[in-house]
Design a protein around this motif. Structure first.
Motif, PDB file in Angstrom:
ATOM      1  N   LEU A 105     -13.588  20.248  -8.100  1.00 23.83           N
ATOM      2  CA  LEU A 105     -12.839  19.296  -7.279  1.00 23.83           C
ATOM      3  C   LEU A 105     -13.685  18.080  -6.918  1.00 23.83           C
ATOM      4  O   LEU A 105     -13.179  16.971  -6.853  1.00 23.83           O
ATOM      5  N   ALA A 106     -14.969  18.313  -6.646  1.00 27.99           N
ATOM      6  CA  ALA A 106     -15.873  17.238  -6.213  1.00 27.99           C
ATOM      7  C   ALA A 106     -17.242  17.457  -6.847  1.00 27.99           C
ATOM      8  O   ALA A 106     -18.104  18.120  -6.259  1.00 27.99           O
ATOM      9  N   PRO A 107     -17.477  16.924  -8.043  1.00 32.16           N
ATOM     10  CA  PRO A 107     -18.745  17.153  -8.751  1.00 32.16           C
ATOM     11  C   PRO A 107     -19.994  16.756  -7.959  1.00 32.16           C
ATOM     12  O   PRO A 107     -21.058  17.336  -8.152  1.00 32.16           O
ATOM     13  N   SER A 108     -19.887  15.802  -7.041  1.00 31.74           N
ATOM     14  CA  SER A 108     -21.068  15.377  -6.273  1.00 31.74           C
ATOM     15  C   SER A 108     -21.617  16.499  -5.382  1.00 31.74           C
ATOM     16  O   SER A 108     -22.751  16.422  -4.930  1.00 31.74           O
ATOM     17  N   LEU A 109     -20.813  17.541  -5.160  1.00 28.29           N
ATOM     18  CA  LEU A 109     -21.302  18.675  -4.358  1.00 28.29           C
ATOM     19  C   LEU A 109     -22.497  19.360  -5.022  1.00 28.29           C
ATOM     20  O   LEU A 109     -23.323  19.947  -4.338  1.00 28.29           O
ATOM     21  N   LYS A 110     -22.580  19.262  -6.346  1.00 28.43           N
ATOM     22  CA  LYS A 110     -23.701  19.899  -7.055  1.00 28.43           C
ATOM     23  C   LYS A 110     -25.051  19.384  -6.565  1.00 28.43           C
ATOM     24  O   LYS A 110     -26.043  20.088  -6.612  1.00 28.43           O
ATOM     25  N   ALA A 111     -25.088  18.167  -6.068  1.00 28.01           N
ATOM     26  CA  ALA A 111     -26.342  17.567  -5.613  1.00 28.01           C
ATOM     27  C   ALA A 111     -26.754  18.033  -4.230  1.00 28.01           C
ATOM     28  O   ALA A 111     -27.914  17.862  -3.852  1.00 28.01           O
TER      29      ALA A 111
END
Length: 131
Positions: A71-77
């Protein structure tokens, strides 16, 4: 603390506004004391959540880490940042990334100019002093 990415059963609690697409990810908070082993401690809030909305537990649902990052790829960071982390997502062009709302400093920026101050070594999260 093991990396949430090494725990396939790990979950976040996400606002249903994020699930149904009526809101965009805006704010995340990692609770200090998760209650179950699969609970990562993360709460994901949408830009259209209100205090009244957030006060009702029925407005949140658990998502496994892989679904949340889809849903929100930036969460991986940021998902391996320590308990107590409180961040706001800024999606404006040129500044897109996660910011500390207290210090107004970036924690991670999509252009790669700022990266989180963590490393995962042998399943353990190691926090460095510099960014």
């Amino acid at each position: 603390m093991r990396s949430v990415f090494n725990q396939p059963e790990a979950v976040v609690l996400a606002s249903k506004h994020l699930i149904d697409g009526s809101g965009q990810l805006r704010w995340v908070y990692r609770e200090l004391a998760p209650t179950t082993p699969q609970d990562s401690g993360w709460f994901l809030f949408a830009d259209n959540d209100s205090e009244q909305w957030n006060a009702d537990p029925a407005n949140f649902m658990p998502l496994v880490i892989d679904t949340a990052t889809a849903l929100a790829p930036s969460l991986k960071a940021i998902l391996d940042l320590p308990y107590g982390t409180d961040l706001v997502f800024d999606a404006r062009p040129g500044v897109q990334g996660w910011w500390d709302p207290k210090t107004k400093t970036p924690v991670w920026l999509a252009d790669g100019s700022v990266t989180p101050n963590i490393q995962v070594v042998a399943g353990e999260v190691i926090e460095s002093e510099t960014r």
